[in-house]
Design a protein around this motif. Structure first.
Motif, mmCIF file in Angstrom:
data_model
loop_
_atom_site.group_PDB
_atom_site.id
_atom_site.type_symbol
_atom_site.label_atom_id
_atom_site.label_comp_id
_atom_site.label_asym_id
_atom_site.label_seq_id
_atom_site.Cartn_x
_atom_site.Cartn_y
_atom_site.Cartn_z
ATOM 1 N N GLU A 332 67.070 34.144 11.128
ATOM 2 C CA GLU A 332 68.219 34.790 11.751
ATOM 3 C C GLU A 332 69.189 35.332 10.708
ATOM 4 O O GLU A 332 69.817 36.369 10.911
ATOM 5 N N ILE A 333 69.328 34.635 9.586
ATOM 6 C CA ILE A 333 70.209 35.123 8.512
ATOM 7 C C ILE A 333 69.695 36.457 7.971
ATOM 8 O O ILE A 333 70.450 37.404 7.729
ATOM 9 N N LYS A 334 68.371 36.536 7.820
ATOM 10 C CA LYS A 334 67.800 37.805 7.344
ATOM 11 C C LYS A 334 68.052 38.919 8.367
ATOM 12 O O LYS A 334 68.371 40.058 8.003
ATOM 13 N N ASP A 335 67.884 38.549 9.659
ATOM 14 C CA ASP A 335 68.123 39.557 10.698
ATOM 15 C C ASP A 335 69.585 40.014 10.718
ATOM 16 O O ASP A 335 69.888 41.186 10.946
ATOM 17 N N LEU A 339 71.205 43.691 10.485
ATOM 18 C CA LEU A 339 72.093 44.206 11.517
ATOM 19 C C LEU A 339 73.431 44.669 10.955
ATOM 20 O O LEU A 339 74.094 45.528 11.521
ATOM 21 N N MET A 340 73.855 44.107 9.832
ATOM 22 C CA MET A 340 75.102 44.535 9.215
ATOM 23 C C MET A 340 75.015 46.000 8.776
ATOM 24 O O MET A 340 75.966 46.782 8.926
ATOM 25 N N HIS A 341 73.858 46.349 8.254
ATOM 26 C CA HIS A 341 73.691 47.752 7.850
ATOM 27 C C HIS A 341 73.748 48.674 9.075
ATOM 28 O O HIS A 341 74.294 49.784 9.011
ATOM 29 N N ARG A 342 73.171 48.200 10.172
ATOM 30 C CA ARG A 342 73.200 49.040 11.383
ATOM 31 C C ARG A 342 74.617 49.165 11.940
ATOM 32 O O ARG A 342 75.012 50.213 12.441
ATOM 33 N N THR A 343 75.381 48.068 11.860
ATOM 34 C CA THR A 343 76.742 48.125 12.392
ATOM 35 C C THR A 343 77.635 49.087 11.610
ATOM 36 O O THR A 343 78.564 49.689 12.158
ATOM 37 N N LYS A 344 77.363 49.231 10.339
ATOM 38 C CA LYS A 344 78.128 50.203 9.557
ATOM 39 C C LYS A 344 77.915 51.621 10.104
ATOM 40 O O LYS A 344 78.851 52.412 10.227
ATOM 41 N N VAL A 400 72.173 48.083 34.800
ATOM 42 C CA VAL A 400 72.873 47.276 33.791
ATOM 43 C C VAL A 400 72.092 45.997 33.503
ATOM 44 O O VAL A 400 72.020 45.548 32.360
ATOM 45 N N GLY A 401 71.487 45.404 34.555
ATOM 46 C CA GLY A 401 70.671 44.214 34.340
ATOM 47 C C GLY A 401 69.495 44.499 33.420
ATOM 48 O O GLY A 401 69.155 43.698 32.544
ATOM 49 N N LYS A 402 68.868 45.688 33.620
ATOM 50 C CA LYS A 402 67.757 46.051 32.739
ATOM 51 C C LYS A 402 68.249 46.294 31.310
ATOM 52 O O LYS A 402 67.579 45.956 30.336
ATOM 53 N N ILE A 403 69.434 46.921 31.210
ATOM 54 C CA ILE A 403 69.967 47.200 29.874
ATOM 55 C C ILE A 403 70.294 45.895 29.152
ATOM 56 O O ILE A 403 70.134 45.784 27.933
ATOM 57 N N LYS A 404 70.753 44.889 29.901
ATOM 58 C CA LYS A 404 71.061 43.605 29.264
ATOM 59 C C LYS A 404 69.822 42.992 28.639
ATOM 60 O O LYS A 404 69.883 42.416 27.557
ATOM 61 N N VAL A 405 68.690 43.120 29.358
ATOM 62 C CA VAL A 405 67.461 42.566 28.811
ATOM 63 C C VAL A 405 67.044 43.291 27.537
ATOM 64 O O VAL A 405 66.566 42.691 26.569
ATOM 65 N N LYS A 406 67.245 44.637 27.528
ATOM 66 C CA LYS A 406 66.835 45.412 26.365
ATOM 67 C C LYS A 406 67.766 45.204 25.175
ATOM 68 O O LYS A 406 67.381 45.432 24.033
ATOM 69 N N ASN A 407 69.035 44.809 25.446
ATOM 70 C CA ASN A 407 70.029 44.706 24.363
ATOM 71 C C ASN A 407 70.214 43.284 23.872
ATOM 72 O O ASN A 407 71.273 42.917 23.351
ATOM 73 N N THR A 408 69.221 42.401 24.099
ATOM 74 C CA THR A 408 69.343 41.030 23.592
ATOM 75 C C THR A 408 69.316 40.971 22.056
ATOM 76 O O THR A 408 69.787 40.005 21.454
ATOM 77 N N VAL A 409 68.730 42.022 21.461
ATOM 78 C CA VAL A 409 68.650 42.037 19.988
ATOM 79 C C VAL A 409 70.029 42.203 19.370
ATOM 80 O O VAL A 409 70.271 41.781 18.232
ATOM 81 N N THR A 410 70.965 42.790 20.119
ATOM 82 C CA THR A 410 72.287 43.114 19.552
ATOM 83 C C THR A 410 73.293 41.979 19.680
ATOM 84 O O THR A 410 74.498 42.199 19.601
ATOM 85 N N VAL A 411 72.811 40.755 19.964
ATOM 86 C CA VAL A 411 73.747 39.629 20.100
ATOM 87 C C VAL A 411 74.425 39.319 18.778
ATOM 88 O O VAL A 411 75.594 38.909 18.728
#
Length: 590
Positions: A332-335, A339-344, A400-411
């Protein structure tokens, strides 16, 4: 001497001038064989009392005595079967003695006031009418010599039982002492092993807890550093945005016409961002709950350390699970680093959106004056649109329910997105509430109109597709009937008739149930003449008559089933008169 029966039975004892009483008397039946001067068999019946050693009654029955007994009491058996029958009667008395009203009883009667001298031992069956005496034996009281012999036999048997018990006791003492020594030895070994396992477990748990605390501290330090960096970046971005806002305010008058078009696009993006922010907030709450649950799990693991004495094997399994969690945390630390690069990149996009929204702020002020006049006219339309909006909101919730499932990576982006949400809220506060309501209502009306047109268009397309499917169903019904009749030789007339279709090869079709009114497509109806329709009807009737089917199976029904899976080339080959280029649809594949 062969013992045939020996049991303690309940006997009714009756003496002269005394009341009848019940006593527990042991009845013993033995078979004695004598060889001198000739082979003889004698049946010995003995009555004794385990509590009174001087109680003894004997009877010896030889074959000659049995003959006289048989004649006197009317017995129907011989001497060979007499012992077994007598034993059966005694067993019946034994089984009946526990009941309240026993059917079979044993009686011992004596003519003297005390049980001395001859006594009569009988087996009696009782019923509602009378007492039936099955067998009556005259027993003699044991003499002094017989009593002495009996007592000697009892004493010898007691001595033998005593010796056997002493030998058994010694053997059991030896076994128990040997087992005790072995158990003590194994107990000492197990205690040593347990102490060793305890020490190893304490070392492992202390090492794991120390390692876990170090990793948590490092993660916290990294989070603090990231937060400080993000604050610095946001401060710089704020300064840059302020300078850009001053420059853009001077150019707003010249870009009025362009901003009207861009305003609509920005509002759409704004609503999308708001929905995304709400989803992220919900995910943040879920992540906090997950963190709390993990803390509770850590507390439960600490409590379970006290029960390590009896759960050594289970704790080894928990150690392996903790190692897996450490590996997951490292991953998770590597992930998070990725994700920090993506947030920029996301921050840069939000900055551009913020600049464009600030540019549109002044243009919206001019639009307010124009929209105030149109608000009154739009209010009635908005009331009608609200009903449609509610339905669309239900669909949006599903999406929105479907989008929530797809956006679990962005937690993992929760902290960075929270900062961006605060910036967006600050920008939204600068806009007036009246502007937001008017623009949102205008956009909702336009969206509803577009969606209504799109749905009407799709509905028309779906109806056309359903019509074509109904035609295909009718032709496939004919084709299935022809397939059943293909075993019979076809006449030239049926081959020339276009309504009858030859199906030499099987067709595979998949049926999807739907409800709708059957109708003929406009393309197919244009090519079919009334004469062709009559020919089709007569052909259907002929096929139905040949196959033994009723005409109702060839009528058009409302619950018809569309068929998919047939290629266009096959349809043209099988149905040359009705295959036309189909209308493209967004719901059905070509």
């Amino acid at each position: 001497m062969e013992e045939l029966f020996s049991k303690v039975l309940q006997v009714n004892v009756r003496c002269r001038d005394c009341e009848e009483r019940k006593a527990n008397i042991r009845v013993t039946i033995e078979l004695q064989l004598t060889t001198s001067p000739v082979h003889k068999r004698d049946l010995l019946v003995k009555l004794t009392d385990d509590l009174d050693p001087y109680f003894l009654f004997n009877l010896s029955i030889s074959e000659e005595d049995f003959q006289s007994l048989k004649v006197q009491q009317g017995l129907l058996i011989d001497f060979a079967s007499f012992p077994q029958k007598f034993i059966d009667l005694l067993n019946l008395c034994c089984s009946e003695q526990q009941s309240d009203n026993p059917r079979f009883l044993l009686h011992l009667s004596c003519h003297s006031p005390v049980l001395e001298g001859p006594a009569n031992f009988s087996v009696v069956e009782t019923n509602a009418f009378k007492h039936l005496n099955h067998l009556s034996l005259q027993l003699a009281h044991g003499s002094d010599k017989e009593v002495k012999d009996y007592l000697a036999v009892c004493l010898s048997s007691l001595k033998a039982a005593k010796q056997a018990l002493e030998m058994k006791l010694k053997k059991t003492e030896e076994d128990l002492s040997r087992q005790l020594s072995y158990a003590q030895q194994t107990l000492s070994e197990k205690t040593k092993e347990l102490d060793k396992l305890r020490s190893e477990w304490t070392n492992q748990t202390s090492c794991l807890s120390r390692r876990h605390s170090e990793e948590l501290q490092s993660e916290r330090e990294k989070a603090v550093e990231l937060q400080s960096r993000l604050q610095q970046q946001t401060e710089q971005l704020r300064q840059e945005l302020d300078s850009a806002h001053k420059k853009s305010s001077q150019q707003l008058h010249s870009k009025l016409t362009e901003l009207e078009a861009s305003c609509r696009e920005l509002t759409e993006k704004k609503y999308k961002n708001e929905s995304a922010i709400r989803d992220l907030k919900i995910k943040l709450v879920g992540a906090e709950e997950e963190c709390q649950r993990l803390k509770q799990q850590v507390l439960s693991l600490r409590r379970e350390n006290s029960t390590l004495d009896t759960e050594v094997h289970e704790k080894e399994r928990l150690v392996s699970q903790l190692q897996m969690r450490v590996a997951v945390l490292e991953q998770e630390i590597k992930d998070k680093d990725q994700l920090m690069h993506r947030t920029k990149e996301v921050l840069e996009a939000t900055q551009q959106q913020k600049e464009s929204m600030e540019d549109n702020a002044e243009s919206k002020e001019h639009q307010i004056r124009k929209l105030e006049a149109t608000v009154k006219s739009l209010s009635e339309e908005l009331i009608k649109a609200n009903g449609i909006i509610k339905k669309l909101q239900g669909e949006v919730r599903g999406l929105v329910g479907k989008i929530k499932v797809k956006n679990t990576v962005t937690v993992s982006q929760e902290k960075v997105l929270q900062d961006t949400s605060e910036k967006l809220q600050n920008v939204e506060k600068d806009l007036q509430s009246a502007q937001q309501q008017l623009v949102s209502k205008d956009e909702q009306v336009s969206k509803l109109k577009e969606q209504l047109e799109a749905t009407v268009q799709k509905l028309n397309e779906s109806r056309e597709v359903l019509k074509t499917n109904e035609n295909v169903i009718s032709w496939l019904n004919k084709q299935l009937n022809d397939k059943q009749l293909s075993r019979k030789p076809q006449s030239p007339e049926s081959l020339e008739n276009p309504s009858v279709l030859s199906t030499s090869t099987g067709l595979r079709a998949q049926f999807y149930p739907h409800t709708g009114k059957p109708a003929v497509s406009p393309v197919a109806a244009a090519d079919v003449t009334p004469a062709d329709q009559r020919a089709l009807q007569t052909a259907n009737q002929q096929i139905g008559d040949r196959a033994g089917l009723d005409s109702k199976y060839f009528e058009r029904r409302d619950d018809s089933i569309p068929i998919y899976g047939l290629s266009s080339n096959q349809l043209r080959r099988e149905f040359p008169q009705l295959t036309k280029p189909s209308v493209a649809s967004a719901y059905f594949s070509a």
